[in-house]
Design an enzyme around this catalytic site. Structure first.
Site, mmCIF file in Angstrom:
data_model
loop_
_atom_site.group_PDB
_atom_site.id
_atom_site.type_symbol
_atom_site.label_atom_id
_atom_site.label_comp_id
_atom_site.label_asym_id
_atom_site.label_seq_id
_atom_site.Cartn_x
_atom_site.Cartn_y
_atom_site.Cartn_z
ATOM 1 N N GLY A 28 0.811 -1.216 0.000
ATOM 2 C CA GLY A 28 0.000 0.000 0.000
ATOM 3 C C GLY A 28 0.841 1.260 0.000
ATOM 4 O O GLY A 28 2.036 1.230 -0.264
ATOM 5 N N TYR A 29 0.178 2.375 0.298
ATOM 6 C CA TYR A 29 0.769 3.709 0.205
ATOM 7 C C TYR A 29 1.459 3.857 -1.156
ATOM 8 O O TYR A 29 2.658 4.116 -1.274
ATOM 9 C CB TYR A 29 1.725 4.005 1.365
ATOM 10 C CG TYR A 29 1.677 5.473 1.714
ATOM 11 C CD1 TYR A 29 0.575 5.996 2.390
ATOM 12 C CD2 TYR A 29 2.669 6.343 1.308
ATOM 13 C CE1 TYR A 29 0.477 7.346 2.663
ATOM 14 C CE2 TYR A 29 2.575 7.702 1.571
ATOM 15 C CZ TYR A 29 1.476 8.188 2.245
ATOM 16 O OH TYR A 29 1.366 9.530 2.509
ATOM 17 N N HIS A 34 4.740 1.696 -7.916
ATOM 18 C CA HIS A 34 3.715 0.642 -7.888
ATOM 19 C C HIS A 34 2.815 0.744 -9.116
ATOM 20 O O HIS A 34 2.445 -0.256 -9.720
ATOM 21 C CB HIS A 34 2.816 0.803 -6.666
ATOM 22 C CG HIS A 34 3.510 0.664 -5.350
ATOM 23 N ND1 HIS A 34 3.731 1.725 -4.513
ATOM 24 C CD2 HIS A 34 4.023 -0.417 -4.737
ATOM 25 C CE1 HIS A 34 4.340 1.316 -3.426
ATOM 26 N NE2 HIS A 34 4.555 0.020 -3.526
ATOM 27 N N GLY A 144 9.427 -4.777 -8.133
ATOM 28 C CA GLY A 144 10.293 -3.684 -8.566
ATOM 29 C C GLY A 144 11.761 -4.037 -8.382
ATOM 30 O O GLY A 144 12.142 -4.707 -7.410
ATOM 31 N N SER A 182 9.920 5.490 -3.052
ATOM 32 C CA SER A 182 9.717 4.561 -1.945
ATOM 33 C C SER A 182 8.678 5.156 -1.024
ATOM 34 O O SER A 182 8.637 6.391 -0.841
ATOM 35 C CB SER A 182 11.038 4.382 -1.182
ATOM 36 O OG SER A 182 10.789 3.832 0.093
ATOM 37 N N SER A 183 7.854 4.306 -0.431
ATOM 38 C CA SER A 183 6.854 4.810 0.523
ATOM 39 C C SER A 183 7.561 5.471 1.700
ATOM 40 O O SER A 183 7.000 6.339 2.366
ATOM 41 C CB SER A 183 5.983 3.665 1.029
ATOM 42 O OG SER A 183 5.444 2.980 -0.074
#
Ligand code: PAF
Length: 277
Positions: A28-29, A34, A144, A182-183
């Site tokens: 998520g996030y 993504h 990724g 990156s989150s």
């Protein structure tokens, strides 16, 4: 787009999908990285399943599980326009019900690099990914390149456990200055965010040496360290020049190699890598 939580609902929905299925596992996030995996899956498969699950078993006791950013509503609004068939958002109780005791572990290649800094991390990753594969039965699964060791470990697990799934590894998506998306970038303050480009600069400097013909891996590690050391806000955890497949540290580069690093900017730990050859 159908959003599901339980295994039985996912299985029932999966059975109704005819033709190739691509799975994009996420925590998520979601960011552009993504979304690029989802778009690639859409191009290559008839149907796409996205999973969103912040997997507790891949976080160490001193890591940021409770602080890990979550925003399901925002994630769903980003996914909706992409034409995803199913979004699976299992809870921790669905994934690991009380009494849970089965683990999937890849051995040698989870020991160095991230594995040495984050004991138990890959055991959590491979276990949850095996469960995601088993539940969603995809033809292809998308990861990724930014998490290079994770991609290598998942390729190995897929081979070893004979999952009939093609692992597709997609290029790292970067901000305009080169910082890998990156989150965790959201934790950086303004000064740290500016300084964070040092990972990209350090990898680029080592790659330049390689492109000029340098094959001594220690020299490339030295170059990466030198560039990182010049940034006062960056605290290097490791730099590596390893074999691309086995992830063993190299002395001389003969085939495909992986330059990688983990660096703290304040309290935020960032990783990045380049593939050579
Ligand atoms: O890369 C990630 O976000 C996670 O490690 C993954 C593959 C979704 C497993 O939890």
């Amino acid at each position: 787009m159908n959003t599901l939580i339980t295994f039985s609902d996912l299985r029932a929905a999966r059975l109704s999908l005819k033709g190739t299925v691509g799975l994009v596992p996420t925590m998520g996030y979601l960011h552009e990285g993504h979304l690029s995996l989802i778009k690639r899956a859409k191009e290559e498969c008839k149907h796409v399943i996205v999973s969103i699950f912040v997997n507790p078993t891949q976080f160490g006791p001193n890591e940021d599980l409770s602080k890990y950013p979550r925003d399901l509503e925002r994630d769903l609004s980003l996914i909706t326009p992409l034409g995803v068939d199913l979004v699976w958002t299992p809870t921790a109780e669905v994934m690991y019900p009380s009494g849970y005791q089965t683990w999937v572990e890849v051995e040698a290649m989870t020991q160095p690099l991230e594995g040495s800094m984050r004991p138990g991390h890959f055991k959590g990753v491979t276990t949850v990914v095996a469960k995601l594969f088993n539940a969603s039965q995809p033809d292809k699964a998308y990861f990724g390149q930014k998490d290079a060791q994770q991609a290598a470990v998942i390729r190995q697990m897929t081979r070893d456990l004979n999952f009939p799934i093609e692992i597709v590894v997609c290029p790292t998506t970067r901000e305009a200055d080169g910082l890998a998306m990156s989150s965790r970038n959201k934790y950086l303050n303004e000064a740290e965010r500016k300084a964070a480009v040092v990972l990209f600069r350090s990898l680029s400097a080592a790659k330049e040496l390689y492109e000029d013909g340098e094959r001594d891996a220690e020299k490339l590690r030295g170059k990466m360290k030198e560039v990182l050391a010049a940034e006062p806000l960056a605290q290097m955890q490791y730099v590596s020049c390893a074999d691309y497949d086995s992830l063993e540290e190299l002395s001389e580069i003969r085939g495909k190699a992986l330059l990688s690093m983990a660096v703290f900017l304040g309290k935020t730990r960032l990783i990045d890598n380049f593939v050579l050859g």
